[in-house]
Design an enzyme around this catalytic site. Structure first.
Site, short mmCIF file in Angstrom:
data_model
loop_
_atom_site.label_atom_id
_atom_site.label_comp_id
_atom_site.label_asym_id
_atom_site.label_seq_id
_atom_site.Cartn_x
_atom_site.Cartn_y
_atom_site.Cartn_z
N LYS A 53 -8.21 -6.74 -8.89
CA LYS A 53 -7.76 -5.46 -9.71
C LYS A 53 -8.30 -5.56 -11.16
CE LYS A 53 -4.15 -4.13 -6.43
NZ LYS A 53 -2.56 -3.87 -6.20
N GLN A 97 3.14 -5.69 -8.95
CA GLN A 97 2.52 -5.99 -7.61
C GLN A 97 3.60 -6.09 -6.60
OE1 GLN A 97 -0.84 -6.16 -6.53
NE2 GLN A 97 -0.36 -6.78 -4.60
N ASP A 120 0.63 3.18 -9.60
CA ASP A 120 0.61 3.06 -8.15
C ASP A 120 1.11 4.39 -7.46
OD1 ASP A 120 -0.24 0.70 -7.14
OD2 ASP A 120 1.44 -0.42 -7.93
N1 GUN Z 1 0.91 -4.84 -2.53
C1 GUN Z 1 0.09 -4.20 -1.39
N2 GUN Z 1 -0.58 -2.98 -1.98
C2 GUN Z 1 -0.24 -2.86 -3.08
C3 GUN Z 1 -0.58 -1.75 -3.97
O1 GUN Z 1 -1.43 -0.77 -3.76
N3 GUN Z 1 0.08 -1.65 -5.30
C4 GUN Z 1 1.12 -2.67 -5.66
N4 GUN Z 1 1.89 -2.80 -6.72
N5 GUN Z 1 1.57 -3.70 -4.56
C5 GUN Z 1 0.79 -3.82 -3.49
#
Ligand code: GUN
Length: 305
Positions: A53, A97, A120
């Site tokens: 990311k 995350q 998110d």
């Molecule tokens: N863990 C797995 N997918 C995601 C996501 O899209 N965002 C976040 N913050 N954690 C994740």
């Protein structure tokens, strides 16, 4: 001929479009968009996701700030960091995350993020906007990415049977709401569903988001189905999805590959959400700028350039 829903190609094109937009802001003398990424602990998969990311953000000119906290971080410590990031003028988006270590109260953490920085889309205010079809909220990244991919390939959803396998907070549940926006009839299957095959066989569009490698087999789908595979599992040295790709492909009219399908679209949607937050904060919000259809249209224009 089965169409491969190429999330990598669509992502590359969208990201180039975004990169040019950000470049334009910088040449106006504005600060770059900024995303704060918070990772707690040392889960290897989370490290990989977070690093992907960050790299993707940097490539389009989005500044990425990384906060790596130890495994034994308390809820209070994490809440303090979030309060700082909420208050920081130059931070547009905050991503914590998931999953978090078990001693941390995930609900409290998500509630603490400023909904205007919640790229998110997990804050109840943004989830509520999704329920209410208020299009100015943040849509969670994987559902948004799937929607953009289906739109790009002109998959008609109105009145269609969309079956989602996996009712998790990050993908299945918000995706079910987004598919309702698109006027599909939605079935959401989960671990206690009595007979999953009964549902998958009626799907016009089948989305699997379970993380169980090879769960969806050819006998479970009907001819002509559109298949979206959200799963990512490591089998030996290969990355595979929830769908037994080779056999299901023979029956599908369209299917996402793993890797190169939903994964890149999730990251691109995060970038889009950061840009949305930034435009809003900088007074750059255009008419209908953030509606996924408008983004898909812009993307088509970008293709023609
Ligand atoms: N863990 C797995 N997918 C995601 C996501 O899209 N965002 C976040 N913050 N954690 C994740």
């Amino acid at each position: 001929m089965t169409i491969i829903l190429d999330g990598k190609a669509l992502s590359d094109s969208l990201r180039e479009h975004i990169r040019r937009e950000v470049e334009g802001y910088l040449s106006e003398g504005l600060r770059p968009p900024a995303l704060a990424v918070v990772l707690v602990g040392d889960d290897p998969a989370s490290h990989v996701y977070v690093s992907n990311k960050q790299k993707a953000c940097q490539k389009v000119g989005i500044k990425s700030l990384f906060y790596h906290l130890p495994q034994n971080t308390t809820t209070q410590e994490l809440l303090e960091l979030i309060a700082q990031l909420n208050a920081e003028e130059t931070v547009d988006g905050i991503l914590v995350q998931l999953p978090l270590p078990t001693q941390i109260n995930q609900h409290e953490v998500i509630l603490a993020i400023d909904p205007h920085k919640d790229v998110d889309g997990f804050h109840p205010e943004n989830m509520g906007r999704l329920v209410s079809r208020m299009e100015d909220g943040f849509i969670p990244c994987t559902p948004l990415g799937i929607d953009l991919l289906l739109k790009h390939y002109q998959v008609d959803l109105k009145g269609k049977d969309v079956v989602i396998v996996g009712a998790g907070f990050i993908v299945g549940r918000p995706l079910s709401l987004l598919m309702l926006w698109r006027e599909a009839t939605v079935s959401l299957c989960h671990i206690h569903t009595k007979d999953i095959t009964q549902y998958t066989r009626m799907a016009d569009v089948l989305v699997s988001a379970t993380g169980v490698a090879g769960l969806i087999k050819a006998h479970m789908v009907k001819e002509g189905v559109v298949v979206v595979d959200v799963g990512i599992s490591r089998v030996g040295d290969k990355i595979v999805g929830d769908v037994d790709f080779e056999s299901v492909k023979e029956k599908a009219s369209a299917i996402t590959p793993v890797p190169g399908g939903v994964g890149p679209m999730t990251v691109t949607s995060l970038i889009l959400n950061v840009l949305k937050a930034y435009r809003r904060r900088m007074g750059k919000e255009g008419k209908n700028h953030f509606e996924p259809q408008s983004i898909a249209n812009q993307m088509k224009k970008a293709y023609k350039d």
